[in-house]
Design a protein around this motif. Sequence first.
Motif, PDB file in Angstrom:
ATOM      1  N   UNK A 177      44.207 -31.773 -12.345  1.00  0.00           N
ATOM      2  CA  UNK A 177      43.228 -30.692 -12.367  1.00  0.00           C
ATOM      3  C   UNK A 177      43.864 -29.358 -12.003  1.00  0.00           C
ATOM      4  N   UNK A 178      44.747 -29.413 -11.019  1.00  0.00           N
ATOM      5  CA  UNK A 178      45.432 -28.174 -10.612  1.00  0.00           C
ATOM      6  C   UNK A 178      46.270 -27.626 -11.754  1.00  0.00           C
ATOM      7  N   UNK A 179      46.990 -28.556 -12.400  1.00  0.00           N
ATOM      8  CA  UNK A 179      47.858 -28.165 -13.509  1.00  0.00           C
ATOM      9  C   UNK A 179      47.011 -27.587 -14.646  1.00  0.00           C
ATOM     10  N   UNK A 180      45.884 -28.234 -14.921  1.00  0.00           N
ATOM     11  CA  UNK A 180      45.030 -27.768 -16.008  1.00  0.00           C
ATOM     12  C   UNK A 180      44.489 -26.378 -15.731  1.00  0.00           C
ATOM     13  N   UNK A 181      44.153 -26.146 -14.461  1.00  0.00           N
ATOM     14  CA  UNK A 181      43.632 -24.821 -14.092  1.00  0.00           C
ATOM     15  C   UNK A 181      44.661 -23.739 -14.381  1.00  0.00           C
ATOM     16  N   UNK A 182      45.911 -24.051 -14.003  1.00  0.00           N
ATOM     17  CA  UNK A 182      46.985 -23.072 -14.223  1.00  0.00           C
ATOM     18  C   UNK A 182      47.188 -22.835 -15.717  1.00  0.00           C
ATOM     19  N   UNK A 226      45.038 -42.087  -7.887  1.00  0.00           N
ATOM     20  CA  UNK A 226      43.990 -41.075  -7.915  1.00  0.00           C
ATOM     21  C   UNK A 226      44.539 -39.677  -7.694  1.00  0.00           C
ATOM     22  N   UNK A 227      45.565 -39.637  -6.845  1.00  0.00           N
ATOM     23  CA  UNK A 227      46.155 -38.348  -6.517  1.00  0.00           C
ATOM     24  C   UNK A 227      46.537 -37.602  -7.805  1.00  0.00           C
ATOM     25  N   UNK A 228      46.898 -38.409  -8.802  1.00  0.00           N
ATOM     26  CA  UNK A 228      47.325 -37.814 -10.047  1.00  0.00           C
ATOM     27  C   UNK A 228      46.217 -36.964 -10.664  1.00  0.00           C
ATOM     28  N   UNK A 229      45.012 -37.418 -10.475  1.00  0.00           N
ATOM     29  CA  UNK A 229      43.881 -36.696 -11.032  1.00  0.00           C
ATOM     30  C   UNK A 229      43.778 -35.299 -10.432  1.00  0.00           C
ATOM     31  N   UNK A 230      43.961 -35.262  -9.106  1.00  0.00           N
ATOM     32  CA  UNK A 230      43.903 -33.969  -8.430  1.00  0.00           C
ATOM     33  C   UNK A 230      45.011 -33.052  -8.930  1.00  0.00           C
ATOM     34  N   UNK A 231      46.215 -33.629  -8.997  1.00  0.00           N
ATOM     35  CA  UNK A 231      47.351 -32.840  -9.474  1.00  0.00           C
ATOM     36  C   UNK A 231      47.090 -32.346 -10.886  1.00  0.00           C
TER      37      UNK A 231
END
Length: 495
Positions: A330-335, A323-328
């Motif tokens: 999202x962060x990457x996508x935002x950038x 699941x952690x990957x999802x958070x990571x």
Amino acid sequence: MNFYFEAAGVLDRLEERKTSVKSLLGSLPAQNRKRVTALVLQTLKYKPTLNEIIGTTKLLQLEKRAFPGSARNTAIVLVHDLLFAKGGIQAGDGPLKQAILRHKTRLHAELTKLKVKRGARTNEDLVQLADPRAAKIPRYVRVNALKTSLDDALADLNARGFSQGDTAEGKKFVQDPHVPNLLAFDAARTEMSSDPAYLRGELILQDKASCFPALVLNPPAHADANVIDATAAPGNKTTHLAALMQNRGTLFAFERDKRRFKTLETMLARAGASNVRAQNADFLSVDPHDATYARVSHILLDPSCSGSGIVNRLDYLLDDAAEEQEEERDERLEKLAAFQQSMIAHAMKFPSVSRIVYSTCSVHAAENERVVRAALLASSGAWVLAPRDQVLPTWERRGVQDELGDVGDAANLVRCMPGEDATNGFFVSCFERAPATGQSAIKRKLEADDDLDHKPTAKKRKKKKKKKTNAAGDAKEDGNRGDDDNDEWLGVAEC
Ligand SMILES: C[S@@+](CC[C@H](N)C(=O)[O-])C[C@H]1O[C@@H](n2cnc3c(N)ncnc32)[C@H](O)[C@@H]1O
């Protein structure tokens, strides 16, 4: 041998699904990180194949002492290197290496059998075919109009035993209905990288969806034409643009990465794209008001993205990881989205530009509709979406309205879905300058939002009251007027 154990350890922990591949690789000791990362990523790509080969050869049963149950991934990384790495297994001569080498002939023979069974010519084909979505994507080949004509290319293919058919199968190929000059071949049976016409630059290997941006941009083809490809390497879209421009005018191509820029130069030379002025430079550092670009009318923006639409990416293999990957993610996508927006905003500053195509090979709305939405809002109504009839009108899958919101019509956007559209996942949008006269829907919306957002000052209150009275008056004159305005507000772009 150490880095084999480290790689196997990463694979073990990935299987436990407690953390993401990125954080696992990031936590490795610096000295081996690069090497272990490469081995893990390569092994993941070939994992279905390696599992099958190890299974049929019964390697683990035969070498139980070297590879007890807990050491399965050690065997996998070693077999990977034996079969797929250039120099074979990179380790001394210990018992584990010996255990694999005892089965060397059998392992190679099983690999050959598997390739024949799956119709794969190369190792890369094996990876492709292991992904069910890839099996549905033909090998697309664009006939390069700068080097040959479609008729000549077809005659040449016929002379070499290929023929046109209803489906891309065996030696039969299909002419694509959406992209002129594009042919679809049987991916499993057509090895194009050593094809003589490909080596002469007459044929270019380019996925169908990747041909959409240049087509939609529809660049001018005259001696004074000035066009920019802002993010050019490796150069598929650049050479496509040059072909559509018939090598006339000037096509400025920017690529910031030094290594990729070299690839771009090779591609341009091979394709005979002589109207391109390629620069190893960051598009964001190019001054839009420099006289050199004063006449640039069209810009293609195909910036770095997550690549989530590309079939065969590691993302797919790791789709169901922790699941952690999802958070990571999202962060990457935002950038990425922030970067993509800055690229569009920069393109919009070129004074004579009237048309900008923005594309990604991502399936995430965060990099697609939501970036387009932000760009339209940031332009304060100066730009709108080009209408569907200029944006591949016959292509059925369009943008997602809920993600674009009320700033435009998602039917003006193009989407491709991997596994469903016989292409990689892709997104194309086209901005055009809003007509000088009249207000765009976005501008009206922004003004309205502004009115709502800010506490009305006495002056604004007075103005609002006046507006309200006028609107009431207008509504009285024309019964439906109020509703029409509402439709325009919500349904949107003036196209
Ligand atoms: C998706 S690829 C482009 C693919 C290319 N359009 C094609 O069809 O072959 C994105 C490229 O843009 C380059 N890039 C990213 N940001 C850039 C920038 N600010 N200026 C110039 N190039 C950039 C990356 O190095 C990468 O090569």
